[in-house]
Design a protein around this motif. Structure first.
Motif, mmCIF file in Angstrom:
data_model
loop_
_atom_site.group_PDB
_atom_site.id
_atom_site.type_symbol
_atom_site.label_atom_id
_atom_site.label_comp_id
_atom_site.label_asym_id
_atom_site.label_seq_id
_atom_site.Cartn_x
_atom_site.Cartn_y
_atom_site.Cartn_z
ATOM 1 N N ARG A 247 47.551 66.647 -1.306
ATOM 2 C CA ARG A 247 48.430 67.788 -1.865
ATOM 3 C C ARG A 247 49.871 67.154 -1.575
ATOM 4 N NH1 ARG A 247 45.956 73.634 -0.814
ATOM 5 N NH2 ARG A 247 44.158 73.505 -1.767
ATOM 6 N N ARG A 248 50.199 66.486 -0.571
ATOM 7 C CA ARG A 248 51.527 66.243 -0.311
ATOM 8 C C ARG A 248 52.107 64.939 -1.098
ATOM 9 N NH1 ARG A 248 50.164 64.365 5.784
ATOM 10 N NH2 ARG A 248 48.789 63.397 4.461
ATOM 11 N N ILE A 249 51.240 64.427 -2.065
ATOM 12 C CA ILE A 249 51.579 63.275 -2.956
ATOM 13 C C ILE A 249 51.718 63.613 -4.186
ATOM 14 C CG2 ILE A 249 51.254 60.911 -3.672
ATOM 15 C CD1 ILE A 249 50.277 60.325 -0.738
ATOM 16 N N ASP A 250 52.691 63.231 -4.907
ATOM 17 C CA ASP A 250 52.844 63.672 -6.313
ATOM 18 C C ASP A 250 52.409 62.326 -7.208
ATOM 19 O OD1 ASP A 250 53.422 64.358 -9.108
ATOM 20 O OD2 ASP A 250 55.720 63.751 -8.768
ATOM 21 N N PRO A 251 51.280 62.382 -7.668
ATOM 22 C CA PRO A 251 50.673 61.414 -8.500
ATOM 23 C C PRO A 251 51.381 60.758 -9.595
ATOM 24 C CG PRO A 251 49.337 63.386 -9.246
ATOM 25 C CD PRO A 251 50.420 63.783 -8.238
ATOM 26 N N VAL A 252 52.022 61.481 -10.349
ATOM 27 C CA VAL A 252 53.060 61.083 -11.489
ATOM 28 C C VAL A 252 54.201 60.311 -10.806
ATOM 29 C CG1 VAL A 252 54.395 61.625 -13.413
ATOM 30 C CG2 VAL A 252 52.125 62.936 -13.018
ATOM 31 N N GLY A 253 54.737 60.825 -9.809
ATOM 32 C CA GLY A 253 55.918 60.337 -9.180
ATOM 33 C C GLY A 253 55.423 58.748 -8.575
ATOM 34 N N ALA A 254 54.313 59.066 -8.060
ATOM 35 C CA ALA A 254 53.961 57.668 -7.086
ATOM 36 C C ALA A 254 53.538 56.526 -8.180
ATOM 37 C CB ALA A 254 52.495 58.012 -6.538
ATOM 38 N N CYS A 255 52.944 57.072 -9.569
ATOM 39 C CA CYS A 255 52.879 55.952 -10.360
ATOM 40 C C CYS A 255 54.232 55.596 -10.977
ATOM 41 C CB CYS A 255 51.861 56.399 -11.623
ATOM 42 S SG CYS A 255 50.339 56.860 -10.953
ATOM 43 N N VAL A 256 55.099 56.352 -11.153
ATOM 44 C CA VAL A 256 56.254 56.130 -12.001
ATOM 45 C C VAL A 256 57.054 54.991 -10.810
ATOM 46 C CG1 VAL A 256 58.756 56.640 -12.633
ATOM 47 C CG2 VAL A 256 56.724 57.880 -13.165
ATOM 48 N N MET A 258 59.862 54.364 -7.685
ATOM 49 C CA MET A 258 61.561 54.487 -7.225
ATOM 50 C C MET A 258 62.269 54.054 -8.259
ATOM 51 S SD MET A 258 63.549 55.868 -4.997
ATOM 52 C CE MET A 258 62.618 55.833 -3.156
ATOM 53 N N ARG A 259 62.962 55.035 -9.030
ATOM 54 C CA ARG A 259 63.707 54.721 -10.054
ATOM 55 C C ARG A 259 63.080 53.912 -11.212
ATOM 56 N NH1 ARG A 259 69.013 52.377 -7.536
ATOM 57 N NH2 ARG A 259 69.655 53.892 -6.477
ATOM 58 N N GLY A 260 61.517 54.021 -11.370
ATOM 59 C CA GLY A 260 60.721 53.808 -12.479
ATOM 60 C C GLY A 260 60.439 52.345 -12.057
ATOM 61 N N SER A 261 60.417 51.812 -10.913
ATOM 62 C CA SER A 261 60.069 50.439 -10.660
ATOM 63 C C SER A 261 58.558 50.025 -10.923
ATOM 64 C CB SER A 261 60.623 49.905 -9.233
ATOM 65 O OG SER A 261 59.704 50.956 -8.456
ATOM 66 N N ARG A 262 57.854 50.836 -10.707
ATOM 67 C CA ARG A 262 56.347 50.656 -10.745
ATOM 68 C C ARG A 262 56.077 50.632 -12.286
ATOM 69 N NH1 ARG A 262 53.871 54.167 -5.421
ATOM 70 N NH2 ARG A 262 54.665 52.767 -3.987
ATOM 71 N N ILE A 263 56.300 51.857 -13.118
ATOM 72 C CA ILE A 263 55.907 51.901 -14.183
ATOM 73 C C ILE A 263 56.454 50.656 -15.044
ATOM 74 C CG2 ILE A 263 57.562 53.459 -14.956
ATOM 75 C CD1 ILE A 263 53.963 53.576 -16.136
ATOM 76 N N GLN A 264 57.914 50.416 -14.830
ATOM 77 C CA GLN A 264 58.538 49.420 -15.611
ATOM 78 C C GLN A 264 57.863 48.016 -15.544
ATOM 79 O OE1 GLN A 264 62.755 49.536 -14.332
ATOM 80 N NE2 GLN A 264 63.002 51.457 -15.189
ATOM 81 N N ALA A 265 57.437 47.637 -14.251
ATOM 82 C CA ALA A 265 56.496 46.254 -14.169
ATOM 83 C C ALA A 265 55.408 46.527 -15.132
ATOM 84 C CB ALA A 265 56.259 46.326 -12.651
ATOM 85 N N ILE A 266 54.745 47.527 -15.127
ATOM 86 C CA ILE A 266 53.578 47.517 -16.190
ATOM 87 C C ILE A 266 53.901 47.579 -17.529
ATOM 88 C CG2 ILE A 266 51.476 49.003 -16.834
ATOM 89 C CD1 ILE A 266 51.643 50.038 -13.818
ATOM 90 N N VAL A 267 54.992 48.110 -17.892
ATOM 91 C CA VAL A 267 55.321 48.203 -19.289
ATOM 92 C C VAL A 267 55.743 46.806 -19.793
ATOM 93 C CG1 VAL A 267 57.207 49.059 -20.948
ATOM 94 C CG2 VAL A 267 56.000 50.683 -19.186
ATOM 95 N N ARG A 268 56.463 46.059 -18.993
ATOM 96 C CA ARG A 268 56.667 44.734 -19.415
ATOM 97 C C ARG A 268 55.683 43.676 -19.284
ATOM 98 N NH1 ARG A 268 60.909 45.456 -15.393
ATOM 99 N NH2 ARG A 268 59.675 44.612 -13.771
#
Length: 337
Positions: A247-256, A258-268
């Motif tokens: 409950r302490r971890i936001d799943p959407v925020g974790a996947c995105v 810091m500043r979208g670094s994780r999701i941006q790597a996947i999108v690229r």
């Protein structure tokens, strides 16, 4: 019985191909039985013993002692048997089984030519088996390789001299591949064919997207966050549903990240494929509403029995709800099935 140098030559070749000594001995035994069968038409009464340490190969042929020979491959006269084994003269009689030692030198130069061909084929078979056993246990893993050639819609990729195939339907259609390009993909299937292992990789499969998230988001690899559903239009858009087991971890925020670094790597990696990350919910209305983002439905009519939903939107939100070529609503439907 046979020159040690011949075994050493084969041993050197086997070491280059990473063939174990036990398998080398088996190959050599099969080789000489193959030569005998090719020479005489049958090797069922023969046996071969290979001693790699001593550099010796012994070949034996079991024959029945007869008065008159009808088939020299399986029969021998008493006189011939005694001539080959003088010390056994008193112990041999018609009807006995006589074990004859075959000297490999009788095969002459044919042995060398046949041996090279047979040995090369068996090494290829062993290499193919090694490759198959290696990759069949790696289905679902991400691999990185270089494009070797493009033929008939298939992209062939080399990894340590092993060829992997990416069919057209496993490619991201918007991508263009060139010889020498480095490609990351997931191993989808491995089948053994007459030409060797057919290792199929994919960039369009849902599991590829899952593995990319697993690589970029440690919480997914650790099991803190689960990806419960994925729907993709490869290269264009994807929707995934995520659920946190903490409950302490936001799943959407974790996947995105810091500043979208994780999701941006996947999108690229996916050639700018847009990815909607949806927070899971036990309430169907909330989950469907989130899945239809960026549009917000005014009202939902859900029939759980028929697994059916009708969503109503304001006129200005209708285009966003449907999406280009119906992509948004179709992906929302698939990801919430």
């Amino acid at each position: 019985m046979i020159n040690r140098d011949l075994i050493e030559v084969f041993s050197d070749i086997a070491r280059e191909k990473n063939v174990e000594r036990s398998e080398l001995a088996t190959i050599l035994e099969e080789l000489f039985l193959y030569v005998i069968e090719k020479e005489y038409g049958d090797s069922s009464n023969c046996s071969c013993i290979v001693n790699l340490d001593k550099g010796e190969i012994e070949i034996y042929s079991e024959k029945t002692i007869v008065k008159e020979v009808d088939d020299y491959k399986v029969e021998i006269t008493l006189e011939e048997a005694i001539g080959k084994e003088p010390d056994a003269e008193g112990d041999l009689d018609v009807g006995d089984v006589f074990v004859e030692v075959i000297d490999p030198r009788i095969f002459g130069r044919r042995l060398v030519t046949t041996a090279k061909q047979f040995f090369a084929q068996r090494l290829r078979d062993i290499e193919r088996n090694y490759i198959y056993e290696d990759y069949i246990n790696r289905v679902g893993e991400i691999v990185i390789g270089a494009v070797h050639q493009i033929q008939g819609g298939n992209v062939f990729i080399n990894i340590d001299k092993t060829e992997l195939r990416m069919p057209r339907n496993e490619q991201i259609l918007a991508e263009r591949y060139r010889r020498g390009d480095t490609i990351r993909a997931v191993i989808k299937s491995v089948e053994f064919t007459s030409k060797g292992p057919d290792i199929v990789i994919s960039r369009s499969d849902n599991h590829f997207l899952y593995k990319l998230f697993e690589m970029e988001v440690p919480e997914i690899e650790d099991g803190i966050i689960d990806i419960t559903a994925i729907a993709r239009h490869p290269g264009s858009r994807a929707k995934i549903i995520v659920k946190s087991n903490d409950r302490r971890i936001d799943p959407v925020g974790a996947c995105v990240g810091m500043r979208g670094s994780r999701i941006q790597a996947i999108v690229r990696e996916l050639n700018n494929e847009k990815i909607d990350i949806i927070n899971s919910s036990e309430q169907a209305e909330i989950l469907v509403s989130r899945a239809l983002s960026p549009a917000k439905p005014v009202q939902l009519f859900i029939d759980d029995d028929k697994n059916y939903c009708i969503a109503l939107f304001e006129d200005e939100n209708l285009d966003a709800a449907i999406g280009k070529n119906g992509m948004n609503v179709n992906l929302a439907s698939k990801v919430t099935e």
